[in-house]
Design a protein around this motif. Sequence first.
Motif, PDB file in Angstrom:
ATOM      1  N   SER A 124      46.495  -0.424  88.307  1.00  0.00           N
ATOM      2  CA  SER A 124      45.143  -0.905  88.565  1.00  0.00           C
ATOM      3  C   SER A 124      44.647  -0.375  89.905  1.00  0.00           C
ATOM      4  N   ILE A 125      43.406  -0.682  90.231  1.00  0.00           N
ATOM      5  CA  ILE A 125      42.835  -0.220  91.497  1.00  0.00           C
ATOM      6  C   ILE A 125      43.576  -0.845  92.677  1.00  0.00           C
ATOM      7  N   ASP A 126      43.879  -2.131  92.566  1.00  0.00           N
ATOM      8  CA  ASP A 126      44.603  -2.795  93.654  1.00  0.00           C
ATOM      9  C   ASP A 126      45.984  -2.163  93.859  1.00  0.00           C
ATOM     10  N   GLU A 127      46.662  -1.867  92.766  1.00  0.00           N
ATOM     11  CA  GLU A 127      47.982  -1.247  92.874  1.00  0.00           C
ATOM     12  C   GLU A 127      47.879   0.151  93.482  1.00  0.00           C
ATOM     13  N   LEU A 128      46.838   0.893  93.086  1.00  0.00           N
ATOM     14  CA  LEU A 128      46.657   2.228  93.655  1.00  0.00           C
ATOM     15  C   LEU A 128      46.350   2.150  95.144  1.00  0.00           C
ATOM     16  N   GLU A 129      45.567   1.161  95.555  1.00  0.00           N
ATOM     17  CA  GLU A 129      45.270   1.000  96.979  1.00  0.00           C
ATOM     18  C   GLU A 129      46.532   0.655  97.766  1.00  0.00           C
ATOM     19  N   LYS A 130      47.378  -0.192  97.195  1.00  0.00           N
ATOM     20  CA  LYS A 130      48.648  -0.526  97.857  1.00  0.00           C
ATOM     21  C   LYS A 130      49.528   0.713  98.006  1.00  0.00           C
ATOM     22  N   ILE A 131      49.574   1.515  96.949  1.00  0.00           N
ATOM     23  CA  ILE A 131      50.374   2.747  97.005  1.00  0.00           C
ATOM     24  C   ILE A 131      49.818   3.681  98.076  1.00  0.00           C
ATOM     25  N   GLU A 132      48.480   3.770  98.131  1.00  0.00           N
ATOM     26  CA  GLU A 132      47.845   4.632  99.136  1.00  0.00           C
ATOM     27  C   GLU A 132      48.169   4.152 100.547  1.00  0.00           C
ATOM     28  N   ASP A 133      48.122   2.845 100.772  1.00  0.00           N
ATOM     29  CA  ASP A 133      48.446   2.289 102.090  1.00  0.00           C
ATOM     30  C   ASP A 133      49.904   2.563 102.452  1.00  0.00           C
ATOM     31  N   GLN A 134      50.777   2.406 101.479  1.00  0.00           N
ATOM     32  CA  GLN A 134      52.199   2.660 101.738  1.00  0.00           C
ATOM     33  C   GLN A 134      52.447   4.124 102.082  1.00  0.00           C
ATOM     34  N   LEU A 135      51.774   5.028 101.367  1.00  0.00           N
ATOM     35  CA  LEU A 135      51.932   6.445 101.662  1.00  0.00           C
ATOM     36  C   LEU A 135      51.401   6.787 103.054  1.00  0.00           C
ATOM     37  N   ALA A 136      50.265   6.172 103.415  1.00  0.00           N
ATOM     38  CA  ALA A 136      49.705   6.422 104.740  1.00  0.00           C
ATOM     39  C   ALA A 136      50.645   5.917 105.830  1.00  0.00           C
ATOM     40  N   GLN A 137      51.222   4.729 105.621  1.00  0.00           N
ATOM     41  CA  GLN A 137      52.156   4.192 106.603  1.00  0.00           C
ATOM     42  C   GLN A 137      53.417   5.044 106.685  1.00  0.00           C
ATOM     43  N   SER A 138      53.878   5.502 105.526  1.00  0.00           N
ATOM     44  CA  SER A 138      55.064   6.361 105.520  1.00  0.00           C
ATOM     45  C   SER A 138      54.790   7.664 106.255  1.00  0.00           C
ATOM     46  N   LEU A 139      53.594   8.228 106.062  1.00  0.00           N
ATOM     47  CA  LEU A 139      53.243   9.467 106.749  1.00  0.00           C
ATOM     48  C   LEU A 139      53.183   9.252 108.260  1.00  0.00           C
ATOM     49  N   THR A 140      52.646   8.115 108.678  1.00  0.00           N
ATOM     50  CA  THR A 140      52.598   7.793 110.107  1.00  0.00           C
ATOM     51  C   THR A 140      53.999   7.680 110.687  1.00  0.00           C
ATOM     52  N   ASP A 141      54.867   7.000 109.968  1.00  0.00           N
ATOM     53  CA  ASP A 141      56.253   6.846 110.439  1.00  0.00           C
ATOM     54  C   ASP A 141      56.960   8.201 110.517  1.00  0.00           C
ATOM     55  N   ILE A 142      56.703   9.055 109.547  1.00  0.00           N
ATOM     56  CA  ILE A 142      57.341  10.374 109.546  1.00  0.00           C
ATOM     57  C   ILE A 142      56.873  11.204 110.740  1.00  0.00           C
ATOM     58  N   LYS A 143      55.566  11.174 111.010  1.00  0.00           N
ATOM     59  CA  LYS A 143      55.039  11.928 112.152  1.00  0.00           C
ATOM     60  C   LYS A 143      55.613  11.405 113.467  1.00  0.00           C
ATOM     61  N   ALA A 144      55.700  10.064 113.587  1.00  0.00           N
ATOM     62  CA  ALA A 144      56.248   9.493 114.809  1.00  0.00           C
ATOM     63  C   ALA A 144      57.697   9.911 115.008  1.00  0.00           C
ATOM     64  N   ARG A 145      58.469   9.902 113.954  1.00  0.00           N
ATOM     65  CA  ARG A 145      59.876  10.320 114.047  1.00  0.00           C
ATOM     66  C   ARG A 145      59.985  11.798 114.382  1.00  0.00           C
ATOM     67  N   LYS A 146      59.113  12.611 113.804  1.00  0.00           N
ATOM     68  CA  LYS A 146      59.124  14.041 114.085  1.00  0.00           C
ATOM     69  C   LYS A 146      58.795  14.308 115.554  1.00  0.00           C
ATOM     70  N   ASN A 147      57.761  13.620 116.070  1.00  0.00           N
ATOM     71  CA  ASN A 147      57.398  13.794 117.475  1.00  0.00           C
ATOM     72  C   ASN A 147      58.525  13.357 118.406  1.00  0.00           C
ATOM     73  N   GLN A 148      59.212  12.293 118.039  1.00  0.00           N
ATOM     74  CA  GLN A 148      60.337  11.810 118.848  1.00  0.00           C
ATOM     75  C   GLN A 148      61.442  12.855 118.910  1.00  0.00           C
ATOM     76  N   LEU A 149      61.779  13.448 117.770  1.00  0.00           N
ATOM     77  CA  LEU A 149      62.809  14.483 117.748  1.00  0.00           C
ATOM     78  C   LEU A 149      62.388  15.710 118.555  1.00  0.00           C
ATOM     79  N   LEU A 150      61.095  16.075 118.461  1.00  0.00           N
ATOM     80  CA  LEU A 150      60.616  17.228 119.230  1.00  0.00           C
ATOM     81  C   LEU A 150      60.693  16.958 120.731  1.00  0.00           C
ATOM     82  N   ARG A 151      60.329  15.743 121.147  1.00  0.00           N
ATOM     83  CA  ARG A 151      60.413  15.400 122.571  1.00  0.00           C
ATOM     84  C   ARG A 151      61.847  15.450 123.062  1.00  0.00           C
TER      85      ARG A 151
END
Length: 205
Positions: A124-151
């Motif tokens: 449903s739309i609500d489920e798709l929005e939840k999936i989208e939010d989870q993907l966005a949060q996962s992408l943020t976490d991945i970028k933060a971890r990548k920046n930490q390793l680069l530093r």
Amino acid sequence: MVRGKTQLKRIDNTTSRQVTFSKRRSGLLKKAFELSVLCDAEVALIIFSATGKLYEFSSSSTNKTIERYQRNAKNHRIGHKAVEGNMQLRTQHFQKDASAMTKKIKLLEDHKRNLLGDDLESCSIDELEKIEDQLAQSLTDIKARKNQLLRQKIEKLKEEVEILAKENAELKKIEVQPLPPSVIRPEVHRRRISDVETELFIGPP
């Protein structure tokens, strides 16, 4: 002569069968008596012949021993039923846990497929929005971890550069010391010493 092993089957000859019964019955009664005396055991033995004649032995009382056996057998059956009931309850509990675990695994697998972009038609739309939010949060976490390793990698490289710079500075401070003349031309030094010794020599040749 070695005695052969008796084959266990019904003795066809009536006389031989009766003789064997009499001998073995006596031996069995004797063993029962010895067991009750040697081991202080309560023994009751009941034998009916082929003609229906009763032979018995009891270390105390046959009836009391039979009553004791019936009580123990009843308790054993009750205990066995209790164990069976407990096992059934545990089995049912395990089956419920297994069923719940199977459902949970299926939900996780479906969610994983949804995160990968598969089987989104049933969402449903609500489920798709939840999936989208989870993907966005996962992408943020991945970028933060990548920046930490680069530093961390940059800091490590800076430390290595500082160590190499210190080693280079130490090497520049080292001055080349000139070698003494005796080392450079040892034959000249030896010749001069020989001349001095010749000039100072006093006495006949």
